[in-house]
Motif scaffolding. Structure first.
Motif, PDB file in Angstrom:
ATOM      1  N   TYR A   1       7.736   2.360  -5.031  1.00  0.00           N
ATOM      2  CA  TYR A   1       6.848   2.341  -6.103  1.00  0.00           C
ATOM      3  C   TYR A   1       5.761   1.054  -6.161  1.00  0.00           C
ATOM      4  O   TYR A   1       5.829   0.463  -5.257  1.00  0.00           O
ATOM      5  CB  TYR A   1       7.877   2.105  -7.258  1.00  0.00           C
ATOM      6  N   ASP A   2       4.889   1.156  -7.027  1.00  0.00           N
ATOM      7  CA  ASP A   2       3.950   0.286  -7.457  1.00  0.00           C
ATOM      8  C   ASP A   2       4.597  -1.092  -7.837  1.00  0.00           C
ATOM      9  O   ASP A   2       4.661  -1.061  -8.930  1.00  0.00           O
ATOM     10  CB  ASP A   2       2.798   0.931  -8.096  1.00  0.00           C
ATOM     11  N   THR A   3       4.521  -2.010  -6.983  1.00  0.00           N
ATOM     12  CA  THR A   3       5.175  -3.483  -7.202  1.00  0.00           C
ATOM     13  C   THR A   3       3.873  -3.994  -7.932  1.00  0.00           C
ATOM     14  O   THR A   3       4.254  -5.060  -8.270  1.00  0.00           O
ATOM     15  CB  THR A   3       5.659  -4.197  -6.067  1.00  0.00           C
ATOM     16  N   ARG A   4       2.955  -3.722  -7.702  1.00  0.00           N
ATOM     17  CA  ARG A   4       1.525  -4.487  -8.148  1.00  0.00           C
ATOM     18  C   ARG A   4       1.552  -5.795  -7.076  1.00  0.00           C
ATOM     19  O   ARG A   4       0.813  -6.499  -7.615  1.00  0.00           O
ATOM     20  CB  ARG A   4       1.512  -4.856  -9.425  1.00  0.00           C
TER      21      ARG A   4
ATOM     22  N   ASP B   1       0.854  -1.326  -0.159  1.00  0.00           N
ATOM     23  CA  ASP B   1       0.042  -0.028  -0.131  1.00  0.00           C
ATOM     24  C   ASP B   1       0.997   1.272  -0.055  1.00  0.00           C
ATOM     25  O   ASP B   1       0.442   2.271  -0.625  1.00  0.00           O
ATOM     26  CB  ASP B   1      -1.027  -0.234   1.203  1.00  0.00           C
ATOM     27  N   ILE B   2       2.103   1.068   0.641  1.00  0.00           N
ATOM     28  CA  ILE B   2       2.948   2.292   0.809  1.00  0.00           C
ATOM     29  C   ILE B   2       3.525   2.839  -0.599  1.00  0.00           C
ATOM     30  O   ILE B   2       3.217   4.046  -0.932  1.00  0.00           O
ATOM     31  CB  ILE B   2       3.992   1.792   1.840  1.00  0.00           C
ATOM     32  N   GLY B   3       4.189   1.839  -1.376  1.00  0.00           N
ATOM     33  CA  GLY B   3       4.688   2.252  -2.551  1.00  0.00           C
ATOM     34  C   GLY B   3       3.658   2.699  -3.528  1.00  0.00           C
ATOM     35  O   GLY B   3       3.738   3.847  -4.311  1.00  0.00           O
ATOM     36  N   LYS B   4       2.536   1.986  -3.290  1.00  0.00           N
ATOM     37  CA  LYS B   4       1.329   2.445  -4.506  1.00  0.00           C
ATOM     38  C   LYS B   4       0.945   3.991  -4.257  1.00  0.00           C
ATOM     39  O   LYS B   4       0.779   4.702  -5.310  1.00  0.00           O
ATOM     40  CB  LYS B   4       0.202   1.538  -4.125  1.00  0.00           C
ATOM     41  N   ALA B   5       0.750   4.213  -2.947  1.00  0.00           N
ATOM     42  CA  ALA B   5       0.541   5.635  -2.681  1.00  0.00           C
ATOM     43  C   ALA B   5       1.509   6.821  -3.010  1.00  0.00           C
ATOM     44  O   ALA B   5       1.366   7.772  -3.685  1.00  0.00           O
ATOM     45  CB  ALA B   5       0.064   5.725  -1.231  1.00  0.00           C
TER      46      ALA B   5
END
Ligand code: MF3
Ligand code: CO
Length: 285
Positions: A220-223, A182-186
């Protein structure tokens, strides 16, 4: 079909199972990646990390009051070393995997792990990350700030400001019983919205009983969902935000200094946090 690995690596040997353990085990039963029990700190360990964080913050406050144009990054290193030792602590970077100094100083296009040097003199308009990590009574803390030397260009100032916002947004995105992902996504969302990129090759990390522990905290967003966030976990968030490309390289001469591929500036802010029942608490205020 392969047999599922049912080996339960979470259950603490010789310790009684708490309500919190039961909750973690329920997540594990659903196939969620849960932290090993050793990553969930006791109140006593959290207090130790907090005390380490107090010294770490003192170092950064001292640097904030002394940093100026005309100063070498080696002078910053001396300030860090002396203040830390005077407070009964040890600078964690010193001799860590061969790192030669007590602090990382990363100027302009240097992303992180810059080595302080007598030859590197700070100039008006430079932006610099000072990354301080402290060991006190065996407990580790880790935080970094950006400093703007005098006045810089509006674009570099915006990079510094957005990087700080990214840390704050990452902090808010991290919720108990949520996920590291959730962290990287935001963070990535906010960086991209502002036209900046996020470094992928370096991550935040668990910290406390060692300098770098599990989990890896991508910015970053690793998905991917990543590890479950359980109250008692202590870790850093330290987004490195680039003005141009996210790609970086390591200086071949010193094997440490990480530089942006396009040599455009980079900015980073970092805190050490503990996860509580209500969200993250900063241990490096
Ligand atoms: N302080 C860095 C971090 O945030 C690690 C630096 S490792 C060193 O994780 F050896 F360069 F100090
Ligand atoms: Co760190």
């Amino acid at each position: 079909m392969a047999k599922k690995n049912k080996k339960n690596w979470y259950i603490p040997v010789g310790q009684s199972i708490t309500e919190l353990d039961k909750k973690v085990l329920a997540f594990q039963d659903c196939g969620v990646l849960v932290p090993p029990r050793t990553l969930i700190k006791t109140p006593e360990q959290i207090e130790g990390i907090r005390r380490s964080g107090v010294v770490n913050t003192g170092v950064l406050d001292l640097v904030a009051s002394e940093i100026r144009a005309g100063m070498s990054t080696a002078e910053i290193d001396r300030l860090v070393y002396e203040y830390t030792m005077d407070h009964g602590a040890i600078p964690a970077p010193l001799n860590y995997e061969g790192f030669p100094k007590s602090v990382c100083t990363s100027v302009n296009e240097v992303v992180c792990h810059g080595i302080p040097s007598e030859d590197e003199i700070l100039e008006e308009g430079d932006i610099i990350n000072v990354d301080v990590s402290t060991i006190l009574d065996g407990y580790y803390s880790d935080a970094s700030r950006m400093f703007v030397i005098g006045e810089t260009t509006p674009e570099k100032q915006r990079l510094v400001d957005v990087a700080r916002e990214c840390l704050e947004i990452g902090m808010k995105a991290a919720q108990p019983w949520g996920f590291v992902g959730d962290i990287g996504k935001a963070i990535a969302k906010h960086a991209h919205k502002n036209g900046f990129s996020v470094v992928r090759d370096m991550c935040g990390h668990g910290v406390g009983l060692e300098f770098h522990e599990e989990p890896e905290v991508d910015h970053y967003d690793t998905r991917r969902r990543g590890m479950l966030l359980v109250p008692g976990m202590t870790f850093t968030i330290e987004p490195m935000i680039n003005m141009g490309t996210w790609e970086v390289f390591v200086d071949e001469e010193d094997d440490w200094t990480v530089v942006t591929e396009d040599e455009l500036p980079s900015a980073q802010w970092e805190h050490t946090f503990v996860m509580t029942e209500h969200g993250l608490e900063i241990l490096t205020h």
